[in-house]
Enzyme design. Structure first.
Site, short mmCIF file in Angstrom:
data_model
loop_
_atom_site.label_atom_id
_atom_site.label_comp_id
_atom_site.label_asym_id
_atom_site.label_seq_id
_atom_site.Cartn_x
_atom_site.Cartn_y
_atom_site.Cartn_z
CD GLU A 1 -2.88 -1.03 2.42
OE1 GLU A 1 -3.38 0.06 2.70
OE2 GLU A 1 -3.11 -2.06 3.07
CD GLU B 1 -1.38 -6.08 6.67
OE1 GLU B 1 -2.42 -5.42 6.40
OE2 GLU B 1 -0.69 -6.63 5.78
#
Length: 906
Positions: free
Chosen positions: A488, A790
């Protein structure tokens, strides 16, 4: 015209440039060392070191002067004053400073019982162009003809200028719509850097100043600006969208050269510049670069292949501002841990997950093509895995970070990508034999911050955890605070707010986050909603906004209040509160209107009075990625996304509404906005009471008792006084019932251990920190990870899954510094500190230190017989206590008994 640089001269007076016990150091102008472009009133700050415990600082005087070779400047142009207590800093409040001028300043301390002052050595800075850059130069670039969804080539823009005499001083002021590089006479000025930083390009773009004195020569000179797509036109976000801010690349530069004979040569970008293309064919932030070394650089040096005139670009509504934070550039070089040949390819393991580029020195045939693919993980076949980042089930594009090189055939060619960033531990080279590679290294690229936080422990896992957190922060604090450097690369506001309390302990992030907050405020919508990702990195559509508007999410939008509050608490400056006041008020008003004007369609009957303070509509990420709630593969699913849009977690949204209103009321008091404070306090009480009515049972406890739903109201002061110990006990029961493992998600994980310690459960907090079964921090370390993941495992069914470099879960570093090491700030700016460590027999020693506005503070404890010894370092200006004993500045060692009493150790 700028005055020549030179020594700083001050009026002679009784001075002492050093004291036997005290020195002045770390002089900074607006937080930077010797900056070259200050366009706002500067702040002058300093630190003291080596203060004798008996030394008392009564006051400080700051003298500002022009720096010149010949002027006999006996009177300063401005004198400022500072008196303790308070952080050692003074804001310039004199007449406007002249642009493009070199100044010097020094600070003198008046010590108790002395007539003479202790003076620092001088520090220097230069003022910038102010608003002169657009008047001195034009936006130029080759016309971009490719469609917005296609990549465009890197532009080489250049001009020539003549210098008649030896150079005394030369500066270049440069900015771009895209990423740029600057060279003078074939000498790189910018190096491997990212400029300008990613800002709200629809509102502002930064320029930087460079000292080019040593690169300009007498006679003919060539200047070259290389211009790539960058964040302006290149791929952005998980969607990989191009041309978010525009399609036409442009650069603006102004050069000023001062000669010994008094001549001043000026050159600005205009239509006389020429342009072309060169060996750096294409460069994209996500995809990588294509370098063809056979191509001759165009635009600046003969022979120029097909040079052509540039076009001027008009860019209304964009402010050009001086860069106010640390530059983004190569900060370290990492050598490989191993290099192996596998299936005809070369696989390189750098031993550390990092962010940057690979630098390759290679020999080969002309026209030989080499690719370098990058990944954070290896697949089962031993090759870098390119599939692990797809958590969308194929809904989002796959963008492989691969650099392409075409050799010219000359010996030992150097390939060092520019204008791209990769997140990787592994690199795989194809099209080249091992014998052709002379050297390969990884260049770490990031914001050049001072990473001053240190943590050491007898537990190797905790030391590795701290290193993982630092490396994740370094990799994501680049041109904006991103969530990850791979899939991202977005400036998620939620990630920034949960991690900021740890970030301030690990590094000096004041300028970095203050500047990012300016973009948060600039891109706040007219109704007060804050974007989930700042700067904006996608193009919205009516279809997508109906389901996911990309703004207004609880815990994400609250960053506009929580991050300034964190910066104020750590650095002690109210300026960040003043600057963001309007945006903070707009956010709370947005929350108030959303609660009052919207009611979830599932609610039936007559609305109850408290419902006007409940937020149960809009898209909210909620307690994102709670263990046990993640869909298959430990990642989000379409179902999760739809639930967040249609049935958001009202408890999370209302709790953050209350918390932000409460903090904003306190901020109003700090800023002497007493009428606002009274209104905000009333709002906070109304939201708190509504929260209690909606979400608490008859005992005052949460009706839903997950770990997160206990941590949040305890930390946000939402529970009745009598219920708080009960809630804390229930939290411990939840943790124990879960196998002494956490089950908090994105928003509450960083608060969990602090919440336990605040309610007297230090031992359980240490249990969680030392837990090695998933989900846990040391469970991540046990996977061999060198950065924070993450998701807690970072894999699913034996295959890597999700980002391997996501700093949010590293928010636990705050507890490691404040509680385990005991560095507990008790007042804004660290003017008051309590040294109160969490001793635990499972650890032989723990040490941590961080930088305060006054200097480094640290504590180091170890087991010693029946008790503990602790060594504390306290800078002058801080009031520190240990077991109710006040500590003098300097280093002292103490013995603490089991009963908690402290006695000096010889």
């Amino acid at each position: 015209m700028t005055r020549p640089a030179g020594p700083c001269k001050h009026k002679k007076q009784r001075t002492s440039f050093m004291s036997p016990s005290l020195t002045l150091e770390h002089l900074r102008t607006s937080g930077l060392e010797s900056p070259l472009a200050i366009d706002t009133p500067p702040e002058f700050s300093w630190r003291t070191a080596g203060a004798d415990p008996a030394t008392r600082i009564d006051s400080a005087t700051i003298e500002l002067n022009r720096a010149a070779y010949t002027a006999d400047l006996t009177e300063p142009v401005w004198v400022g004053h500072w008196t303790p207590p308070g952080i050692p800093a003074a804001l310039y409040d004199g007449p406007p400073l002249e642009p493009r001028t070199r100044y010097c300043w020094r600070v003198g301390l008046k010590l108790g019982g002395r007539d003479a002052r202790v003076w620092s050595e001088p520090a220097y800075f230069e003022t910038g162009l102010g608003q002169d850059l657009p008047r001195s130069a034009q936006w130029i670039g080759l016309e971009v003809t490719e469609p917005p969804i296609e990549q465009t080539r890197v532009q080489y823009l250049g001009s020539r200028f003549s210098v008649p005499a030896p150079v005394v001083r030369a500066r270049a002021y440069v900015t771009a719509l895209g990423w740029y590089g600057l060279s003078i006479n074939d000498t790189e000025v910018t190096g491997n850097s990212i400029a300008p930083r990613f800002t709200a390009f629809d509102h502002r773009v930064e320029y930087a100043a460079y000292d080019i004195t040593d690169t300009v020569i007498i006679g003919d000179n060539a200047v070259e600006v290389r211009l790539a797509e960058g964040r302006y036109r290149g791929r952005n976000s998980a969607q990989g969208i191009r041309s978010v801010y525009g399609t036409q690349l442009a650069a603006m530069a102004f050069l000023e050269v001062e000669c010994a004979d008094g001549t001043v040569v000026m050159l600005g970008t205009d239509t006389t510049w020429r342009g072309g293309h060169g060996p750096l064919v294409t460069a994209d932030p996500q995809e990588g670069v294509h370098i063809d070394a056979r191509v001759i650089a165009g635009g600046t040096k003969p022979p120029v292949p097909s040079p052509r005139s540039v076009v001027t670009v008009f860019t209304p509504q964009v402010s050009i501002v001086a860069a106010a934070s640390e530059p983004v550039r190569s900060v370290a070089e990492v050598t490989p841990r191993s290099i192996i040949e596998l299936d005809g390819r070369i696989v390189v393991d750098f031993g550390q997950n990092l962010v940057g580029v690979t630098r390759l020195i290679v020999s080969g045939d002309r026209g030989q093509e080499i690719t370098v693919a990058h990944s954070e993980v290896l697949g089962a076949d031993g090759h870098p895995d390119m599939d692990y980042l797809d958590m969308s089930g194929g809904m989002l594009p796959r963008i492989d970070p691969i650099d392409h090189y075409t050799l010219s055939g000359t010996p030992e060619e150097v390939f060092e990508p520019r204008f791209t960033l990769h997140g990787f531990r592994y690199a795989e080279l194809a099209g080249v034999a091992a014998g052709q590679i002379h050297r390969i290294t990884a260049l770490v690229v990031g914001a050049d911050l001072d990473y001053h936080g240190e943590f050491h422990s007898s537990h190797a896992g905790l030391e590795q955890l701290h290193e993982n957190i630092r490396w994740s922060m370094r990799g994501n604090f680049t041109d904006t605070p991103t969530d990850d450097p791979t899939r991202e690369r977005s400036g998620w506001t939620g990630d920034a707010q949960v991690f900021a309390p740890a970030a301030v302990l690990l590094a000096d992030v004041r300028l970095f986050l203050e500047d990012w907050l300016r973009d948060v405020a600039l891109q706040q919508d007219p109704h007060g909603a804050v974007l989930d990702r700042v700067p904006r990195d996608t193009i919205s559509s009516p279809e997508s906004e109906g389901l996911y508007p990309g703004k207004g999410a609880a815990g994400w939008g609250d960053a506009i209040i929580l991050v300034p509050w964190t910066l104020y608490q750590h650095y002690g400056r109210t300026a960040v509160l003043n600057e963001n006041w309007d945006a903070m008020v707009a956010w709370v008003e947005f929350c108030r209107r959303r609660a009052a004007d919207n009611r979830h369609p599932d609610r039936t009957g007559v609305a109850q009075a408290h419902e006007m303070f409940i937020i149960d509509t809009g898209f909210h990420w909620g307690e994102w990625l709670e263990p046990g709630t993640e869909p298959g593969g430990e990642g989000p699913s379409v179902e999760t996304f739809l639930k967040n849009a249609t049935h958001p977690d009202a408890e999370v949204a209302t709790a953050y509404f209350a918390h932000s209103a409460h903090l904003l009321a306190q901020i109003a008091r700090i800023l002497d906005k007493h009428t606002d404070a009274k209104e905000l306090e009333e709002l906070w009480l109304n939201v708190r009471d509504a929260y209690r009515t909606e979400f608490l049972d008859s005992q005052g406890l949460p009706r839903v008792t997950t770990q997160a739903k206990l941590v949040r109201p305890l930390m946000f002061d939402l529970l009745p006084t009598h219920a708080r110990p009960l809630a804390a006990r229930r939290l411990t029961e939840q943790v124990r019932a879960n196998g002494t493992r956490l089950s908090t998600g994105f928003l509450s994980t960083g608060l969990l251990l602090t919440c336990l310690s605040d309610w007297g459960h230090d031992e359980l907090a240490v249990d969680l920190l030392l837990q090695e079964e998933h989900p846990s921090w040391l469970g991540q370390v046990g996977t061999g990870a060198t950065t924070m993941l993450e998701t807690w495992r970072g894999s699913h069914n034996g295959k890597a899954n999700g980002s391997q470099n996501h700093y949010a879960l590293g928010a636990v570093a705050r507890w490691m510094y404040e509680h385990l090491a005991g560095l507990r700030r008790a007042a804004p700016g660290w003017t008051d500190v309590h040294i109160r460590p969490v001793f635990d027999a499972r650890l032989d020693h723990v040490a941590a230190s961080t930088m305060t506005p006054f200097g480094r503070i640290g504590s180091a404890w170890q087991r010693h017989g029946d008790g503990w010894t602790i060594t504390v370092d306290v800078p002058a200006g801080i009031r520190a206590t240990l077991a109710d004993r006040e500590l003098a500045p300097g280093t002292s060692t103490w013995t603490l008994s089991e009963a908690g009493t402290a006695s000096p150790r010889d």
